[in-house]
Design a protein around this motif. Structure first.
Motif, short mmCIF file in Angstrom:
data_model
loop_
_atom_site.label_atom_id
_atom_site.label_comp_id
_atom_site.label_asym_id
_atom_site.label_seq_id
_atom_site.Cartn_x
_atom_site.Cartn_y
_atom_site.Cartn_z
N GLY A 86 -40.04 33.14 10.21
CA GLY A 86 -40.95 33.51 10.90
C GLY A 86 -42.03 32.61 11.83
O GLY A 86 -42.39 32.76 13.02
N ALA A 87 -42.11 31.41 11.13
CA ALA A 87 -42.82 30.39 11.69
C ALA A 87 -42.50 29.06 11.11
O ALA A 87 -42.12 29.10 9.88
N THR A 88 -42.36 28.15 11.91
CA THR A 88 -42.23 26.63 11.40
C THR A 88 -43.38 25.80 11.85
O THR A 88 -43.78 25.93 12.92
N ILE A 89 -44.03 25.28 11.02
CA ILE A 89 -45.17 24.56 10.98
C ILE A 89 -45.02 22.89 10.70
O ILE A 89 -44.73 22.39 9.64
N MET A 90 -45.27 22.01 11.79
CA MET A 90 -45.39 20.67 11.40
C MET A 90 -46.86 20.39 10.89
O MET A 90 -47.84 20.90 11.54
N VAL A 91 -46.87 19.45 9.88
CA VAL A 91 -48.01 19.10 9.47
C VAL A 91 -48.04 17.57 9.25
O VAL A 91 -47.13 16.86 8.82
N ASP A 92 -49.16 16.88 9.64
CA ASP A 92 -49.32 15.26 9.52
C ASP A 92 -48.29 14.69 10.61
O ASP A 92 -48.05 13.55 10.29
N CYS A 93 -47.61 15.25 11.48
CA CYS A 93 -46.88 14.78 12.48
C CYS A 93 -46.65 15.91 13.50
O CYS A 93 -47.16 16.99 13.39
N GLY A 136 -37.72 28.60 14.35
CA GLY A 136 -39.16 29.05 14.00
C GLY A 136 -39.38 30.07 15.30
O GLY A 136 -39.41 29.43 16.25
N ALA A 137 -39.69 31.57 14.91
CA ALA A 137 -39.96 32.54 15.74
C ALA A 137 -41.41 31.88 16.29
O ALA A 137 -41.34 32.02 17.80
N VAL A 138 -42.25 31.40 15.68
CA VAL A 138 -43.39 30.72 16.13
C VAL A 138 -43.63 29.24 15.63
O VAL A 138 -42.98 29.24 14.65
N LYS A 139 -43.84 28.53 16.35
CA LYS A 139 -43.92 26.87 15.98
C LYS A 139 -45.36 26.60 16.32
O LYS A 139 -45.98 26.78 17.16
N GLY A 140 -45.66 25.74 15.17
CA GLY A 140 -47.34 25.54 15.13
C GLY A 140 -47.37 24.10 14.53
O GLY A 140 -46.39 23.41 14.23
N CYS A 141 -48.53 23.37 14.71
CA CYS A 141 -48.76 21.99 14.56
C CYS A 141 -49.99 21.74 14.04
O CYS A 141 -51.03 22.24 14.97
N ILE A 142 -50.29 21.04 13.12
CA ILE A 142 -51.55 20.76 12.37
C ILE A 142 -51.62 19.27 11.97
O ILE A 142 -50.70 18.99 10.97
N ASP A 143 -52.14 18.36 12.77
CA ASP A 143 -52.05 16.93 12.77
C ASP A 143 -53.21 16.02 12.92
O ASP A 143 -54.15 16.50 13.38
N HIS A 144 -53.28 14.74 12.76
CA HIS A 144 -54.23 14.13 13.26
C HIS A 144 -53.85 12.55 13.78
O HIS A 144 -54.54 11.88 14.04
N HIS A 145 -52.56 12.66 14.28
CA HIS A 145 -52.19 11.54 15.12
C HIS A 145 -52.19 11.80 16.70
O HIS A 145 -51.87 12.56 17.05
N VAL A 177 -51.39 9.67 19.07
CA VAL A 177 -50.06 9.23 19.74
C VAL A 177 -48.96 9.71 18.96
O VAL A 177 -48.64 9.92 17.79
N GLY A 178 -48.04 10.29 19.91
CA GLY A 178 -46.97 11.26 19.52
C GLY A 178 -45.80 11.50 20.60
O GLY A 178 -46.60 11.52 21.67
N SER A 179 -44.82 12.08 20.32
CA SER A 179 -43.98 12.57 21.23
C SER A 179 -44.30 14.10 21.50
O SER A 179 -44.36 14.71 20.32
N SER A 180 -44.68 14.40 22.71
CA SER A 180 -45.00 15.80 22.87
C SER A 180 -43.66 16.55 23.49
O SER A 180 -43.76 17.02 24.43
N ASP A 181 -42.50 16.43 22.55
CA ASP A 181 -41.31 16.96 23.01
C ASP A 181 -41.01 18.43 22.67
O ASP A 181 -40.25 19.24 22.77
N ILE A 182 -42.30 18.99 21.99
CA ILE A 182 -41.96 20.50 21.64
C ILE A 182 -43.23 21.63 22.25
O ILE A 182 -44.33 20.95 22.38
N GLU A 183 -42.86 22.76 22.42
CA GLU A 183 -43.69 23.53 23.01
C GLU A 183 -44.54 24.34 21.87
O GLU A 183 -43.68 25.28 21.32
N TYR A 184 -45.47 23.92 21.51
CA TYR A 184 -45.95 24.69 20.29
C TYR A 184 -46.72 26.05 20.56
O TYR A 184 -47.37 26.12 21.70
#
Ligand SMILES: [Mn+2]
Length: 324
Positions: A79-86, A102-111, A113-120
């Motif tokens: 129902g959801a896939t969440i990236m943490v620390d990346c 993931g039907a819903v995609k989330g991200c919680i991070d502190h980096h 710089v990173g690739s913004s290749d995902i629509e969260y």
């Protein structure tokens, strides 16, 4: 576009069957943050797992908390896939397809710089936060999570490892305030957790560290130190790549060293460099020259399979960084 932690906490109420993705080459913050979030979601009655495709480093094994799995079938349709620390596919290699499900995609991070290749669907990144664990702690507070001893141990591990035991410049008042809160949790013992993380080094790891440190090369009048961890050295010492993770911290403890680099060879032959700066140099900028990224004082990049030329170029950039 950032989502507030209040909004994310609200969002989690409606979600279920949640897979959490820490970055590859898990460190204490990656697995600590991921497990803390997973435990909090389970407390809400959700079906949640931390999904990985590698072994947990030995000294972080206690952070698995029965949350970590490498079996994607535990949740067939997340129902959801969440990236943490990346925040990008390059940091969850081997798991991209599952993340996409993931039907819903989330991200919680502190980096930063990173690739913004995902629509969260939701995204929260605080580049000035010492650890993702700090953000997760504040999120859990918004979620009304009861901070159990297991969660406290995860949060403490996240913060102590990502701040280099509260020695790095990213350590803030907030880092200490959150840890201070943890002391209110019954049974919490920071010394116990620290001993699990830092005092379980094997003789093989110690040997590896000793060899790498004695072979350090110094440049720019001793301001730049470069170490090498080859697959050959790992084989002779009986170590895995993750056993080399703490060496960079030892390099940075040398007097006069402003910038440290530990070049590590992956099993596929590709060399990667971990970069650190002590006070004024910007190693994120150095990493960016080689297509990498990270924080100003802690960054990394890939150098490819042919090391010799790339190493010369890296030393040049590091020298520039300390002379700026
Ligand atoms: Mn982190």
């Amino acid at each position: 576009m950032q989502d507030s932690l209040t909004a994310i906490a609200e969002r989690f109420k409606e979600l279920d069957n949640i897979l959490i993705f820490p970055h590859i080459n898990m460190d204490g913050d990656a697995i600590g943050s991921a497990s803390a979030l997973c435990l909090a979601l389970r407390q809400m009655g959700k079906n949640a797992y931390v999904f990985v495709c590698e072994n947990t480093p030995d000294n972080l094994d206690f952070l698995e908390m029965n949350c970590v799995t490498d079996d994607a079938s535990v949740i067939e349709e997340p129902g959801a896939t969440i990236m943490v620390d990346c925040n990008g596919y390059d940091r969850i290699r081997g798991r991209e397809e599952i993340f996409c499900k993931g039907a819903v995609k989330g991200c919680i991070d502190h980096h930063a710089v990173g690739s913004s290749d995902i629509e969260y669907d939701f995204y929260h990144c605080e580049s000035d936060s010492a650890a993702t664990g700090e953000i997760i702690y504040l999120l859990l507070k918004e979620m009304g999570t009861e901070i159990t001893l297991d969660i406290a141990n995860c949060i403490f591990a996240s913060i102590t490892t990502d701040t280099g035991n509260f020695q790095h410049s990213n350590t803030s008042r907030r880092s200490h305030m959150i840890v201070a809160d943890l002391y209110d949790i019954e049974g919490f013992d920071s010394k116990y957790v620290s001993a699990l993380i830092y005092d379980r080094k094997s003789k093989a790891e110690f040997k590896l560290e000793t060899i790498v440190l004695s072979g350090l090369e110094f440049y720019a009048g001793g301001k730049v130190a470069v170490g090498l961890v080859s697959q050959e050295l790992l084989a002779t010492t009986g170590c895995r790549l993750s056993h080399a993770d703490a060496i960079i911290q030892r390099v940075m403890s040398i007097k006069g060293v402003e910038v440290g680099a530990v070049i590590k060879q992956n099993p596929d032959g590709v060399f990667k460099a971990s970069l650190r700066a002590k006070s004024y140099a910007n190693v994120a900028a150095v990493a960016a020259v080689f297509g990498g990224g990270g924080h100003i004082k802690a960054a990394g990049c890939t150098l490819g399979k042919e090391l010799i030329e790339k190493k010369i170029a890296l030393v040049e950039e590091l020298t520039k960084a300390v002379n700026e």
